[in-house]
Scaffold this motif. Sequence first.
Motif, short mmCIF file in Angstrom:
data_model
loop_
_atom_site.label_atom_id
_atom_site.label_comp_id
_atom_site.label_asym_id
_atom_site.label_seq_id
_atom_site.Cartn_x
_atom_site.Cartn_y
_atom_site.Cartn_z
N GLU A 52 28.67 32.96 -32.85
CA GLU A 52 28.51 34.24 -33.57
C GLU A 52 28.04 33.97 -35.00
O GLU A 52 27.18 34.67 -35.52
CB GLU A 52 29.83 35.01 -33.59
CG GLU A 52 30.26 35.54 -32.24
CD GLU A 52 29.92 37.01 -32.05
OE1 GLU A 52 29.41 37.64 -32.99
OE2 GLU A 52 30.16 37.51 -30.94
N THR B 182 27.43 41.14 -35.38
CA THR B 182 28.01 40.36 -34.29
C THR B 182 26.90 40.18 -33.25
O THR B 182 25.89 40.90 -33.27
CB THR B 182 29.21 41.09 -33.65
OG1 THR B 182 28.78 42.39 -33.21
CG2 THR B 182 30.34 41.25 -34.65
N LEU B 183 27.12 39.26 -32.32
CA LEU B 183 26.09 38.96 -31.31
C LEU B 183 25.68 40.19 -30.51
O LEU B 183 24.49 40.41 -30.27
CB LEU B 183 26.60 37.86 -30.37
CG LEU B 183 25.70 37.48 -29.19
CD1 LEU B 183 24.34 36.97 -29.67
CD2 LEU B 183 26.37 36.43 -28.32
#
Length: 203
Positions: free
Chosen positions: A86, A182-183
């Motif tokens: 991440e 975030t991813l």
Amino acid sequence: MSKRIQAKYKIDRRMGENIWGRSKSPVNSREYGPGQHGQRRKGKLSDFGIQLRAKQKLKGYYGNITEKQFRRYYDEAVRRKGDTGENLVGILECRLDALVYRAKFVPTVFAARQFVNHGHVLVNGKRCNIPSRLLKAGDVVEVREKARGIPMVIEANQSPEREHPEYVTVDGFKATYVRVPTLDEVPYPVIMEPNLVVEFYSR
């Protein structure tokens, strides 16, 4: 300055995926790899091969980042608290050229690098021509007045092909980097696996 040393769509064909999600990608019509051996039947990838492929895909998505530079981002991601994968994606997304692309000032990641290199961008009111500059939350990126009439910029700005992600707020030709994403917030057209990149480097 990093220079593109290979045809960008070769990455698409080598991976067998349209990693930028563009309608022009040759993968849409030729699903086999590039070169004279591209149509051979593919063998099963080893664990190393799968990890290498994940790294090449993530690195290739952000333009022609060098291996040395990408490794440096990984080392920084390891030093930071939290999930390394991440963190790596967060670092890549706070690059100046990535934000210029996300804000739809230009049509491609490669165009974003060139656009910044040519001095068409202001960061917090000051001219910046370093595509790899890492932004902080609250930084404001703006297209210079004289560059706003460039046809490529106008076309990209009006394109329905992409949307602005939540971590970037855009007002005309001005964009604010709100926070590290975030991813699952990053709008990748294909599945990225930064956890495999971490496994690759931590072997």
